[in-house]
Design a protein around this motif. Structure first.
Motif, short mmCIF file in Angstrom:
data_model
loop_
_atom_site.label_atom_id
_atom_site.label_comp_id
_atom_site.label_asym_id
_atom_site.label_seq_id
_atom_site.Cartn_x
_atom_site.Cartn_y
_atom_site.Cartn_z
N GLY A 1 1.19 -1.35 -0.24
CA GLY A 1 0.33 0.19 -0.22
C GLY A 1 1.11 1.44 0.15
O GLY A 1 1.56 1.04 0.26
N ASN A 2 0.18 2.33 -1.19
CA ASN A 2 1.33 3.34 -1.07
C ASN A 2 1.46 4.10 1.00
O ASN A 2 2.44 5.13 0.76
N GLY A 3 0.26 3.26 1.33
CA GLY A 3 0.34 4.30 2.29
C GLY A 3 1.05 3.69 3.50
O GLY A 3 0.83 3.85 4.74
N ASP A 4 1.95 2.75 3.45
CA ASP A 4 2.41 1.71 4.04
C ASP A 4 3.74 2.50 4.50
O ASP A 4 4.75 3.20 3.58
N GLY A 5 4.26 2.40 5.60
CA GLY A 5 5.52 2.40 5.79
C GLY A 5 6.77 2.17 4.96
O GLY A 5 8.34 2.80 5.63
N PHE A 6 6.04 0.75 4.82
CA PHE A 6 7.81 0.21 4.70
C PHE A 6 7.65 0.30 2.38
O PHE A 6 8.61 -0.37 2.17
N ALA A 7 6.35 1.14 2.18
CA ALA A 7 6.37 1.51 1.28
C ALA A 7 7.96 2.12 0.57
O ALA A 7 8.38 1.29 -0.52
N PRO A 8 8.62 2.73 0.83
CA PRO A 8 9.98 3.20 0.15
C PRO A 8 10.70 2.37 -0.02
O PRO A 8 11.59 2.00 -1.07
N ALA A 9 10.88 1.23 1.21
CA ALA A 9 11.83 0.13 1.18
C ALA A 9 11.61 -0.20 -0.29
O ALA A 9 12.44 -1.11 -0.56
N VAL A 10 9.74 -1.07 0.00
CA VAL A 10 9.90 -1.96 -1.08
C VAL A 10 9.93 -1.44 -2.32
O VAL A 10 9.78 -2.18 -2.86
N HIS A 11 9.58 -0.32 -2.65
CA HIS A 11 9.78 0.20 -3.45
C HIS A 11 11.21 0.75 -4.31
O HIS A 11 11.43 -0.37 -5.23
N THR A 12 12.32 0.59 -2.99
CA THR A 12 13.89 0.17 -4.14
C THR A 12 13.96 -1.28 -4.17
O THR A 12 15.02 -1.52 -5.14
N TYR A 13 13.70 -2.56 -3.09
CA TYR A 13 13.90 -3.81 -3.74
C TYR A 13 12.71 -3.99 -5.05
O TYR A 13 13.90 -4.37 -5.73
#
Length: 297
Positions: free
Chosen positions: A246-258
């Motif tokens: 989800g875009n509102g997930d705190g993990f989203a930036p790291a998941v984008h990098t992955y």
């Protein structure tokens, strides 16, 4: 005079309201671009996470549960559940890894309802398979310095038990949410394409550096470096991969990098949603369809 004053107040309210709308939009965009802190809170406050998913109102597929004492987990008694439709032939298996604070039962019943989502999937013509879940504690699905190894438990103890019950563990997928999403990606890379056909991760708990990790997720910085999935995307070559967040997930930036680290983008993607059971329920039909498609080949 009163009318004029009222009109002025109304115009002022409208003006302030308009500014508020513009400000909210700008704030949302800034949060989306990681220009402001508090990503999860801001998305929730602004109502940007979308609707929660609903468990289908259907009878669940049959399930069986039990326990065993795990040598890989230092003698802990662990619970497990296998949910699967009746079949005359051995069904492929998706091993489902739960998130932090949850257990094997969290995939089923009123929490995520995958036993009902699977029934609805099959009723709509989807290929059948089994979902098998087991307790991994809060140890992030890898070997820990105290000897607890939930990943080894899955491979060395749980998979043989699944096979003895008549399921086809040669057609294997891994899936999970949050901590379990990380575990599925990591274990999928360890086992590789010779053992695993598909990996599906929902809101995986990922960090780009050891300094950012949650307390207890890894023993230390060396443990993080040894087990992070970032930079190891090639370990999943030949495995069908899906990653949703989800875009509102705190993990989203790291998941984008992955996700950006793959030569070819994996299936899935980013959409409105938070790090919640409601978002995971919304993604369940797509996740199950993905797993079924690749387990059936």
């Amino acid at each position: 005079m009163t009318r004029s004053r009222a009109s002025t107040i109304t115009r002022r309210s409208l003006l302030i309201g308009g500014i508020g709308v513009v400000a909210a939009g700008a704030t949302a965009e800034a949060v989306n671009l990681d220009l402001l802190p508090g990503r999860s809170t801001m998305y929730r406050v602004l109502g940007l996470n979308g609707a929660d998913g609903t468990i289908p109102d259907v009878d669940p597929v049959p399930s069986v549960s039990g326990t065993f004492v795990s040598a890989s987990r230092n003698g802990r008694t662990v619970g497990w559940t296998i949910a699967a439709p009746a079949s005359d032939t051995p069904l492929p298996v998706a091993v489902a890894l739960h998130g932090y604070g949850d257990d094997h039962a969290s995939f089923f019943g009123r929490e995520l309802g995958w036993d009902r989502f699977l029934a609805a999937h099959i009723a709509d013509g989807g290929a059948p398979f089994a979902i098998a879940s087991i307790d991994g504690g809060n140890r992030y699905w890898h070997h820990r310095s105290d000897g607890d190894d939930p990943a080894a438990m899955v491979v060395d103890e749980f998979l043989p038990r699944i096979a003895r019950r008549g399921f086809d563990t040669d057609r294997l997928a891994l899936t999970g949410y949050s901590m379990g999403g990380f575990g599925a990606l990591r274990l999928g890379g360890v086992l590789g394409a010779s053992r695993v056909r598909a990996v599906s991760a929902i809101s995986p708990a990922l960090w780009t550096s050891a300094a950012d990790t949650a307390r207890g997720a890894f023993d230390d910085a060396a443990d993080f470096r040894a087990n992070t999935v970032l930079g190891r995307q090639r370990a999943l070559d030949g495995v069908a991969v899906r990653v949703d967040c989800g875009n509102g997930d705190g993990f989203a930036p790291a998941v984008h990098t992955y996700v950006d680290g793959f030569d070819a983008p994996p299936a899935g993607g980013f959409e409105p949603g938070a790090h919640t059971h409601g978002y995971w329920r919304r993604l369940a039909p797509q996740q199950l369809a993905f797993l079924a498609r690749h387990l059936g080949r």
